[in-house]
Write a protein that holds these residues in place. Sequence first.
Motif, mmCIF file in Angstrom:
data_model
loop_
_atom_site.group_PDB
_atom_site.id
_atom_site.type_symbol
_atom_site.label_atom_id
_atom_site.label_comp_id
_atom_site.label_asym_id
_atom_site.label_seq_id
_atom_site.Cartn_x
_atom_site.Cartn_y
_atom_site.Cartn_z
ATOM 1 N N ASN A 22 39.049 33.586 35.917
ATOM 2 C CA ASN A 22 38.326 34.839 36.172
ATOM 3 C C ASN A 22 39.282 36.035 36.279
ATOM 4 O O ASN A 22 38.944 37.143 35.875
ATOM 5 C CB ASN A 22 37.507 34.738 37.460
ATOM 6 N N GLY A 94 31.865 34.158 38.717
ATOM 7 C CA GLY A 94 32.658 32.947 38.459
ATOM 8 C C GLY A 94 33.249 32.285 39.687
ATOM 9 O O GLY A 94 34.047 31.355 39.557
ATOM 10 N N ASP A 118 28.862 27.527 44.261
ATOM 11 C CA ASP A 118 28.669 27.666 42.805
ATOM 12 C C ASP A 118 27.244 28.131 42.476
ATOM 13 O O ASP A 118 27.074 29.055 41.668
ATOM 14 C CB ASP A 118 28.921 26.327 42.096
ATOM 15 N N THR A 122 25.987 32.167 42.924
ATOM 16 C CA THR A 122 25.509 32.847 41.716
ATOM 17 C C THR A 122 24.207 33.591 41.994
ATOM 18 O O THR A 122 24.011 34.728 41.537
ATOM 19 C CB THR A 122 25.304 31.806 40.583
ATOM 20 N N ASN A 142 27.715 34.299 33.405
ATOM 21 C CA ASN A 142 27.983 33.322 34.456
ATOM 22 C C ASN A 142 28.998 32.309 33.929
ATOM 23 O O ASN A 142 28.861 31.812 32.804
ATOM 24 C CB ASN A 142 26.696 32.597 34.852
ATOM 25 N N ILE A 143 30.018 32.020 34.754
ATOM 26 C CA ILE A 143 31.032 31.049 34.332
ATOM 27 C C ILE A 143 30.572 29.661 34.775
ATOM 28 O O ILE A 143 30.462 29.371 35.968
ATOM 29 C CB ILE A 143 32.421 31.395 34.924
ATOM 30 N N SER A 185 25.827 32.263 29.723
ATOM 31 C CA SER A 185 26.858 31.461 30.414
ATOM 32 C C SER A 185 27.992 31.168 29.448
ATOM 33 O O SER A 185 27.753 30.929 28.258
ATOM 34 C CB SER A 185 26.302 30.090 30.851
ATOM 35 N N CYS A 229 34.118 36.359 26.813
ATOM 36 C CA CYS A 229 33.424 37.271 27.747
ATOM 37 C C CYS A 229 33.438 38.701 27.202
ATOM 38 O O CYS A 229 32.442 39.422 27.331
ATOM 39 C CB CYS A 229 34.072 37.216 29.128
#
Length: 274
Positions: A22, A94, A118, A122, A142-143, A185, A229
């Motif tokens: 990130n 992330g 996680d 989010t 979203n990672i 994602s 990204c």
Amino acid sequence: MTREMEFRDRSIIVIGGTSGINRGIAEAFAESGAKVAVASRSQEKVDDTVAALKDRGAAKALGAAFDVRNPEAVAAGLAGFNAELGDFDVLISGAAGNFPALMSEMSVNAFRTVVEIDLMGTVHVMKGAYPYLKKPGASIVNISAPQAYLPYEGQAHVCAAKAGVDQITRTLSMEWGGEGVRVNSVVPGFIDGTEGAKRLAPTEEIRQQVLDSVPLGRMGLPDDVANMCLFLSSDLATYVSGCVINVDGAVYQRGSGYLGQQMGDMLRAMRKSN
Ligand code: HXC
Ligand code: NAP
């Protein structure tokens, strides 16, 4: 139609952006002249990252320390970013936690901790950011992780949490699509030198097995993920939403295979030797 990725003076928020993958994403946006804000629990990591973002050419760089498990803290942090940067063009979510543990041996609180960071993290980030997303035009990434769709022994907590993240991506791409907000994602594969890779491949032997499982024959780099990204958040991708995109050297095509069992074997061997 533009064929360029242009982020000059755009507002980019990277939650969990103070290390590893990130941070690489935040730095890539900074190099594009964007205004970048990062957040994580450690004020020290935040300060170090903000200094690096300025060095990399960010039009503006700032940060805040908060825990994504705390919805009020997340909302307050994002309101602060909005006051400084205006509405958000890009939101990268992330923050994550991971450790190898068999379900029979981890506490309920251990499982919950990963789900809280996680998955619920989010939720807190997306809901907290919603009032400040540029509408139309914002891009959320979203990672996720391969665990979202590949089962790995010793990773039930992460598998459950990241699968939830991807379903939120798909659902909110529909709920928020009408307002011009795109949601995708990105699924990194095994990214070299990161905390996640160290935790899941703690020995040279396991690292070699991981390497052998990647069709492209190399571990990933933070830049590989950052580039995706950038693309997804650029004007080149204005019709891309609701997608879960692998940046994994084609590891998905092999399934979890032996690696899916290998971590369980490692944990069972450790249990026997204790
Ligand atoms: C079993 C464990 C454990 C372990 C912690 N716990 N580590 N259980 N095995 N190795 C249990 C604790 O005993 C406790 O349960 C509960 O989990 C919470 O632990 P805390 O230490 O109190 O949690 P906290 O301080 O909030 O830290 C969260 C953390 C930590 C997730 C445990 O590791 C962390 O901060 N991680 C962030 C960095 C990180 O993980 N980066 C990698 C992301 S990689 P009890 O019952 O005792 O209270 C990733 C995917 C990678 O996400 C995919 C690669 C392909
Ligand atoms: P990392 O360096 O540990 O990064 C995690 C980031 O999240 C850090 O900035 C951390 O900073 C922050 N964070 C953790 N818990 C938090 C919390 N409760 N609240 C706020 N911030 C928190 O890990 P990484 O390996 O680069 O992974 C980054 C992302 O990629 C994660 O989403 C992970 O699931 C995903 N991923 C990684 C790999 C890999 O190979 N590494 C593969 C697939 C997916 P603080 O400690 O300061 O909070």
